[in-house]
Write a protein that holds these residues in place. Structure first.
Motif, PDB file in Angstrom:
ATOM      1  N   LYS A 124      47.855  33.987  34.291  1.00 36.86           N
ATOM      2  CA  LYS A 124      48.117  35.304  34.872  1.00 36.86           C
ATOM      3  C   LYS A 124      48.489  36.306  33.779  1.00 36.86           C
ATOM      4  O   LYS A 124      48.126  37.477  33.859  1.00 36.86           O
ATOM      5  CB  LYS A 124      49.238  35.203  35.910  1.00 36.86           C
ATOM      6  CG  LYS A 124      48.813  34.518  37.206  1.00 36.86           C
ATOM      7  CD  LYS A 124      49.968  34.382  38.175  1.00 36.86           C
ATOM      8  CE  LYS A 124      50.337  35.706  38.796  1.00 36.86           C
ATOM      9  NZ  LYS A 124      51.372  35.570  39.857  1.00 36.86           N
ATOM     10  N   ARG A 128      46.426  39.754  33.053  1.00 38.34           N
ATOM     11  CA  ARG A 128      47.052  41.082  33.041  1.00 38.34           C
ATOM     12  C   ARG A 128      46.617  41.880  31.808  1.00 38.34           C
ATOM     13  O   ARG A 128      46.479  43.101  31.863  1.00 38.34           O
ATOM     14  CB  ARG A 128      48.572  40.957  33.074  1.00 38.34           C
ATOM     15  CG  ARG A 128      49.126  40.507  34.430  1.00 38.34           C
ATOM     16  CD  ARG A 128      50.637  40.637  34.487  1.00 38.34           C
ATOM     17  NE  ARG A 128      51.165  40.137  35.739  1.00 38.34           N
ATOM     18  CZ  ARG A 128      51.661  38.917  35.905  1.00 38.34           C
ATOM     19  NH1 ARG A 128      51.718  38.085  34.869  1.00 38.34           N
ATOM     20  NH2 ARG A 128      52.108  38.536  37.078  1.00 38.34           N
ATOM     21  N   ASP A 133      45.751  46.787  36.243  1.00 40.08           N
ATOM     22  CA  ASP A 133      46.781  46.527  37.258  1.00 40.08           C
ATOM     23  C   ASP A 133      46.155  46.480  38.643  1.00 40.08           C
ATOM     24  O   ASP A 133      46.572  45.692  39.502  1.00 40.08           O
ATOM     25  CB  ASP A 133      47.858  47.620  37.210  1.00 40.08           C
ATOM     26  CG  ASP A 133      48.708  47.528  35.952  1.00 40.08           C
ATOM     27  OD1 ASP A 133      48.743  46.449  35.335  1.00 40.08           O
ATOM     28  OD2 ASP A 133      49.326  48.547  35.584  1.00 40.08           O
ATOM     29  N   ASN A 134      45.155  47.315  38.860  1.00 39.03           N
ATOM     30  CA  ASN A 134      44.481  47.319  40.156  1.00 39.03           C
ATOM     31  C   ASN A 134      43.763  46.001  40.412  1.00 39.03           C
ATOM     32  O   ASN A 134      43.710  45.528  41.548  1.00 39.03           O
ATOM     33  CB  ASN A 134      43.488  48.485  40.239  1.00 39.03           C
ATOM     34  CG  ASN A 134      44.173  49.819  40.412  1.00 39.03           C
ATOM     35  OD1 ASN A 134      45.310  49.894  40.881  1.00 39.03           O
ATOM     36  ND2 ASN A 134      43.503  50.899  40.029  1.00 39.03           N
ATOM     37  N   TRP A 135      43.199  45.420  39.334  1.00 37.65           N
ATOM     38  CA  TRP A 135      42.526  44.123  39.500  1.00 37.65           C
ATOM     39  C   TRP A 135      43.528  43.079  39.968  1.00 37.65           C
ATOM     40  O   TRP A 135      43.253  42.318  40.901  1.00 37.65           O
ATOM     41  CB  TRP A 135      41.895  43.685  38.178  1.00 37.65           C
ATOM     42  CG  TRP A 135      40.998  42.475  38.316  1.00 37.65           C
ATOM     43  CD1 TRP A 135      39.657  42.459  38.456  1.00 37.65           C
ATOM     44  CD2 TRP A 135      41.419  41.098  38.310  1.00 37.65           C
ATOM     45  NE1 TRP A 135      39.187  41.168  38.552  1.00 37.65           N
ATOM     46  CE2 TRP A 135      40.253  40.310  38.466  1.00 37.65           C
ATOM     47  CE3 TRP A 135      42.652  40.451  38.198  1.00 37.65           C
ATOM     48  CZ2 TRP A 135      40.290  38.920  38.513  1.00 37.65           C
ATOM     49  CZ3 TRP A 135      42.689  39.060  38.251  1.00 37.65           C
ATOM     50  CH2 TRP A 135      41.530  38.317  38.407  1.00 37.65           C
ATOM     51  N   MET A 136      44.690  43.023  39.326  1.00 37.16           N
ATOM     52  CA  MET A 136      45.708  42.045  39.715  1.00 37.16           C
ATOM     53  C   MET A 136      46.183  42.278  41.139  1.00 37.16           C
ATOM     54  O   MET A 136      46.417  41.329  41.888  1.00 37.16           O
ATOM     55  CB  MET A 136      46.897  42.105  38.752  1.00 37.16           C
ATOM     56  CG  MET A 136      46.589  41.638  37.346  1.00 37.16           C
ATOM     57  SD  MET A 136      46.042  39.912  37.211  1.00 37.16           S
ATOM     58  CE  MET A 136      47.458  39.005  37.840  1.00 37.16           C
ATOM     59  N   LYS A 137      46.267  43.527  41.514  1.00 34.28           N
ATOM     60  CA  LYS A 137      46.732  43.866  42.864  1.00 34.28           C
ATOM     61  C   LYS A 137      45.685  43.519  43.919  1.00 34.28           C
ATOM     62  O   LYS A 137      46.020  42.984  44.991  1.00 34.28           O
ATOM     63  CB  LYS A 137      47.065  45.358  42.927  1.00 34.28           C
ATOM     64  CG  LYS A 137      47.543  45.825  44.298  1.00 34.28           C
ATOM     65  CD  LYS A 137      47.808  47.331  44.284  1.00 34.28           C
ATOM     66  CE  LYS A 137      48.192  47.830  45.672  1.00 34.28           C
ATOM     67  NZ  LYS A 137      48.400  49.296  45.680  1.00 34.28           N
ATOM     68  N   ASP A 138      44.416  43.822  43.615  1.00 31.41           N
ATOM     69  CA  ASP A 138      43.362  43.663  44.620  1.00 31.41           C
ATOM     70  C   ASP A 138      42.726  42.277  44.621  1.00 31.41           C
ATOM     71  O   ASP A 138      42.360  41.765  45.688  1.00 31.41           O
ATOM     72  CB  ASP A 138      42.250  44.707  44.392  1.00 31.41           C
ATOM     73  CG  ASP A 138      42.735  46.127  44.588  1.00 31.41           C
ATOM     74  OD1 ASP A 138      43.755  46.309  45.281  1.00 31.41           O
ATOM     75  OD2 ASP A 138      42.108  47.045  44.024  1.00 31.41           O
ATOM     76  N   TRP A 140      43.696  39.207  42.501  1.00 28.26           N
ATOM     77  CA  TRP A 140      44.436  37.961  42.351  1.00 28.26           C
ATOM     78  C   TRP A 140      44.839  37.364  43.714  1.00 28.26           C
ATOM     79  O   TRP A 140      44.666  36.148  43.930  1.00 28.26           O
ATOM     80  CB  TRP A 140      45.658  38.139  41.456  1.00 28.26           C
ATOM     81  CG  TRP A 140      46.414  36.852  41.255  1.00 28.26           C
ATOM     82  CD1 TRP A 140      47.623  36.525  41.767  1.00 28.26           C
ATOM     83  CD2 TRP A 140      45.983  35.711  40.509  1.00 28.26           C
ATOM     84  NE1 TRP A 140      47.987  35.252  41.397  1.00 28.26           N
ATOM     85  CE2 TRP A 140      46.988  34.731  40.622  1.00 28.26           C
ATOM     86  CE3 TRP A 140      44.835  35.420  39.776  1.00 28.26           C
ATOM     87  CZ2 TRP A 140      46.886  33.475  40.013  1.00 28.26           C
ATOM     88  CZ3 TRP A 140      44.734  34.168  39.160  1.00 28.26           C
ATOM     89  CH2 TRP A 140      45.752  33.220  39.290  1.00 28.26           C
TER      90      TRP A 140
END
Length: 326
Positions: A124, A128, A133-138, A140
């Motif tokens: 993870k 990051r 950040d959007n990738w991790m939010k949407d 992950w």
């Protein structure tokens, strides 16, 4: 008396000190073992980190999440991600069964590693750095869901875990029989149609190589090849596989495989056509990767058309069943 003291001291050095120094010296070369938070109810896998030389102890399902993130676009359909999760888990279990406590010979002490030698695994923390950040939010949470909803599931063949759940990016319309690419015949790695790859970015590609570069590379690799002309009469495809990849190719006086030429020129696939254009040779490739097992873009295409993950897996791996790991 002095001689006795010297003798005792020498024995102490030989028997106690030197072995301790040797042991300490050996420990320097042992990979550092890092234990991540472990879920007690899950099997633990040991993963060798090529960048740091460490071995990480991970819960199996956490490891699978990092593999799915590393091996398949997270924007793919959920059922395709689930299929990838099951394939990745099957591979991990087969490695655990095969190498036990000693680990793989290429990375002793660990059954798996984080590179393409095994399966690409991304932590993870690394994700990051690589993603937004959007990738991790949407994405992950989407990967976590795909892994959690297939928890413990693996592919089996005749009651045993599948040992080679191979996959690749794009087949070009049809996958390959294992023996046509890797020499060994494997019953579940049969050539099948892969019709839903139309959105794959490398379904078809072109690569242009100058005649001089081509001839130089051939002669550097094969010193006994007498090729001096790049005309088509010096280049001739002699045999293709069931999936369309070049098995044998005449280059001057030498016969080589399509796989060898692909590696030599960096082609996306061994499924290619040759077109001579002036002083250049154009290679038109179909698909991306070795072509054996599951096509990832084909799996996504199937998922877009309503196929479930188990149907996708049973299509690409002939005769397998989906079962809970023991």
């Amino acid at each position: 008396m002095k001689n006795i003291f010297v003798f005792i001291f020498a024995l102490f050095v030989i028997i106690i000190c030197i072995p301790m120094l040797l042991i300490q010296g050996c420990d320097v070369h042992k990979p550092k073992v890092v234990k991540e938070p472990i879920v007690e109810s899950e099997p633990v896998v040991r993963v060798y980190m090529h960048e740091t030389g460490e071995i990480k102890l991970l819960s199996l399902e956490e490891y699978i999440k990092g593999v799915v993130a590393g091996e398949m676009p997270a924007a793919f359909q959920m059922e395709a991600l689930k299929a990838q999760a099951v394939a990745a888990r099957t591979y991990a279990v087969s490695r655990m069964n095969a190498y036990g406590k000693d680990g793989h010979p290429a990375h002793k002490g660990a059954e798996l590693c984080d590179s393409v030698h095994c399966q690409v695994w991304l932590s993870k923390e690394k994700l990051r750095k690589l993603k937004s950040d959007n990738w991790m939010k949407d994405y992950w949470p989407k990967i976590e869901k795909a892994v959690e909803e297939t928890k413990g599931l693996i592919m089996t063949y005749e009651g045993e875990p599948v040992k080679q759940p191979l996959f690749h990016s794009t087949s070009g319309g049809k996958t390959e029989n294992s023996e046509d690419v890797f020499a060994a015949w494997v019953p579940y790695l049969r050539s099948v149609d892969s019709p839903y790859e139309e959105r794959a970015p490398h379904l078809q590609d072109e690569q242009i190589v100058s005649a001089k570069t081509f001839i130089d590379k051939i002669k550097n690799k094969y010193s006994d090849c007498n090729i001096n002309s790049y005309k088509l009469d010096s280049l001739k495809v002699l045999e293709r596989s069931e999936g369309g990849r070049v098995l044998k190719l005449k280059v001057g006086n030498k016969i080589i495989t399509g796989r060898e030429l692909r590696e030599l020129l960096g082609l996306r696939s061994a499924n290619f056509k040759i077109d001579v254009e002036g002083d250049n040779i154009k290679f038109i490739t179909s698909g991306y990767g070795h072509g054996v097992g599951m096509s990832q873009w084909g799996a996504n295409g199937m998922a877009e058309r309503g196929y479930k993950f188990d149907e996708i897996l049973k299509h690409y791996y002939v005769g397998v069943e989906i079962n809970k790991m023991k």
